[in-house]
Design an enzyme around this catalytic site. Structure first.
Site, PDB file in Angstrom:
ATOM      1  N   LYS A   1      49.416  43.353  27.245  1.00  0.00           N
ATOM      2  CA  LYS A   1      50.235  42.595  28.171  1.00  0.00           C
ATOM      3  C   LYS A   1      49.122  42.422  29.041  1.00  0.00           C
ATOM      4  O   LYS A   1      47.939  43.069  28.841  1.00  0.00           O
ATOM      5  CB  LYS A   1      51.374  44.030  29.043  1.00  0.00           C
ATOM      6  CG  LYS A   1      51.055  44.988  29.189  1.00  0.00           C
ATOM      7  CD  LYS A   1      51.428  46.513  29.599  1.00  0.00           C
ATOM      8  CE  LYS A   1      51.295  47.073  29.785  1.00  0.00           C
ATOM      9  NZ  LYS A   1      52.188  48.383  30.334  1.00  0.00           N
TER      10      LYS A   1
ATOM     11  N   ARG B   1      62.130  54.376  35.897  1.00  0.00           N
ATOM     12  CA  ARG B   1      61.077  52.872  36.702  1.00  0.00           C
ATOM     13  C   ARG B   1      61.901  51.768  35.443  1.00  0.00           C
ATOM     14  O   ARG B   1      62.641  50.911  36.134  1.00  0.00           O
ATOM     15  CB  ARG B   1      59.678  52.879  35.820  1.00  0.00           C
ATOM     16  CG  ARG B   1      59.186  51.653  36.221  1.00  0.00           C
ATOM     17  CD  ARG B   1      57.461  51.760  35.658  1.00  0.00           C
ATOM     18  NE  ARG B   1      57.222  52.127  34.221  1.00  0.00           N
ATOM     19  CZ  ARG B   1      56.475  51.679  33.382  1.00  0.00           C
ATOM     20  NH1 ARG B   1      55.426  51.855  34.557  1.00  0.00           N
ATOM     21  NH2 ARG B   1      56.576  51.419  32.348  1.00  0.00           N
TER      22      ARG B   1
ATOM     23  N   TYR C   1      27.671  45.043  54.965  1.00  0.00           N
ATOM     24  CA  TYR C   1      28.360  45.142  56.122  1.00  0.00           C
ATOM     25  C   TYR C   1      28.445  46.458  56.319  1.00  0.00           C
ATOM     26  O   TYR C   1      28.583  47.610  55.930  1.00  0.00           O
ATOM     27  CB  TYR C   1      30.067  44.076  55.757  1.00  0.00           C
ATOM     28  CG  TYR C   1      29.834  42.940  55.152  1.00  0.00           C
ATOM     29  CD1 TYR C   1      29.873  42.122  56.037  1.00  0.00           C
ATOM     30  CD2 TYR C   1      30.163  42.128  53.887  1.00  0.00           C
ATOM     31  CE1 TYR C   1      29.620  40.296  56.491  1.00  0.00           C
ATOM     32  CE2 TYR C   1      29.702  41.616  53.715  1.00  0.00           C
ATOM     33  CZ  TYR C   1      30.168  39.968  54.704  1.00  0.00           C
ATOM     34  OH  TYR C   1      30.172  39.188  54.386  1.00  0.00           O
TER      35      TYR C   1
ATOM     36  N   MET D   1      32.518  40.299  49.048  1.00  0.00           N
ATOM     37  CA  MET D   1      33.109  39.483  48.089  1.00  0.00           C
ATOM     38  C   MET D   1      32.267  39.310  47.220  1.00  0.00           C
ATOM     39  O   MET D   1      33.039  39.734  45.548  1.00  0.00           O
ATOM     40  CB  MET D   1      33.379  38.410  48.488  1.00  0.00           C
ATOM     41  CG  MET D   1      34.492  37.782  47.842  1.00  0.00           C
ATOM     42  SD  MET D   1      35.959  36.065  48.387  1.00  0.00           S
ATOM     43  CE  MET D   1      36.503  37.296  49.937  1.00  0.00           C
TER      44      MET D   1
END
Length: 367
Positions: free
Chosen positions: A40, A139, A261, A309
């Site tokens: 998956k 779940r 940053y 990023m």
């Protein structure tokens, strides 16, 4: 997005030979039980098609995905005798798609059971499925109350060829956790209502809990891809992922200069900073800011400043200039700085690290 060799900001190497070796190790632990594979989420981000093809060569014939769309994408690449199970079951109204594409649903609710049963009756045939019961994870799967309600109906499984009864463990990586035995007891109690039906309980970590948890079919995922299966123990599996980022440039900064940053890191002395072309858009988690490390020519160097990023910055003070030229590769995930070590520094688990790896890498597969 396909990347041209040498032009991407980073290189992700995936060792299919190691995946095959890990599969053999897990199958050996399972004895007579069959070892399937969870592929998956694009095989946990590593490529479902090449991974599934490699596992086919190890005689794996049971593949688990989460969504129907994943099964549809994978089906053309596997032989008809290979089973693809969709763990979320059928989206409402799409039951017939399973027949068209040769996939098998994991039925998780009374609604899914009834829809699959109705299709079987309409087609006047028996349709294969796995039935999942909830044994304590709260779940997916039929709850104990829902299961009892269904069992009270004599025709609730009419037309369904039940291949396996399935459940999922919540804390298998912690071998001493009491939930393991409680869920095993609950699962065996449910199995009593389905005499003769095969069973599947073990994920990666549960394989290491012993034969009581193995039953007929296991569904390892992360262990195939080199993630440590048992908390606090040495990892017996081979590393699969090797990630390298390219240096864009380096610069000298004085003592007291801020980096990145927010200037969240400031140099204590005159330092040399390398900017590397990997960032949170590539799945290099922002939580690694001022916590991660990289390796360059045998040196372990700290990641300094916030993850951006598209870039990270490393303090490479003391590393020879010959190793810091633009385009040079630094190791971010390696046999020394493993997926699990990166995850620990990021405050997460190895699963999140590998499934987050983005699409901008130059990907290479070795077998």
């Amino acid at each position: 997005m396909m990347q041209v060799a040498g032009k991407a900001g980073a290189v992700l190497r995936i060792d299919l030979k190691a995946i095959r070796s890990n599969y053999r190790l897990l199958q050996g632990l399972l004895g007579s039980a069959q070892c399937g594979a969870a592929v998956k989420a694009d095989a946990y981000g590593l490529g479902a098609i090449p991974v599934a093809r490699a596992l086919l060569e190890e005689s794996c014939r049971h593949f688990f995905v989460a969504h129907l769309e994943e099964a549809i994408s994978l089906r053309p690449h596997l032989p008809v005798e290979a089973n693809i199970y969709v763990m979320h079951g059928s989206p409402v109204g799409y039951e017939a798609e399973f027949l068209e594409y040769g996939c098998i649903p994991v039925l998780n609710s009374a609604q899914q059971v009834l829809a699959w049963r109705d299709l079987a009756v309409k087609m006047q045939t028996r349709l294969p499925a796995i039935l999942q019961c909830d044994t304590g994870m709260a779940r997916m799967g039929l709850s104990p109350a829902e299961l009892q309600q269904c069992l009270a109906s004599s025709d609730f499984m009419q037309g369904i060829d039940l291949l396996y009864l399935m459940s999922h463990l919540a804390s298998a990586e912690d071998q001493a956790h009491p939930m393991n035995q409680l869920q095993l007891q609950q699962f065996n109690a449910v199995r009593a209502a389905f005499p003769g039906v095969k069973a599947s309980l073990a994920n990666s970590s549960a394989i290491f809990l012993g034969k009581d948890f193995h039953f007929d079919l296991a569904r390892p995922g992360a262990a195939l891809y080199g993630v440590a299966p048992v908390a606090g123990q040495a990892n017996p599996l081979q590393a699969v992922v090797h990630l390298q980022g390219r240096i864009i440039q380096t610069r000298e900064i004085p003592a007291g200069a801020g980096v990145g940053y927010g200037a969240s890191w400031r140099s204590q002395q005159a330092s040399r900073i390398a900017t590397v072309a990997v960032g949170y858009a590539d799945g290099w988690l922002r939580s690694l800011s001022n916590r991660g490390v990289a390796q360059i020519a045998g040196h372990t160097v700290p990641m300094v400043g916030n993850v951006s990023m598209d870039t990270i910055t490393l303090d490479v003070t003391g590393v020879a200039e010959t190793h810091l030229q633009p385009g040079a590769l630094v190791d971010l995930i390696s046999t020394d700085n493993t997926v699990d070590k990166v995850a620990a520094r990021a405050g997460t688990i190895g699963y999140e690290i590998i499934t987050s790896l983005g699409g901008r890498y130059e990907r290479t597969y070795s077998n």
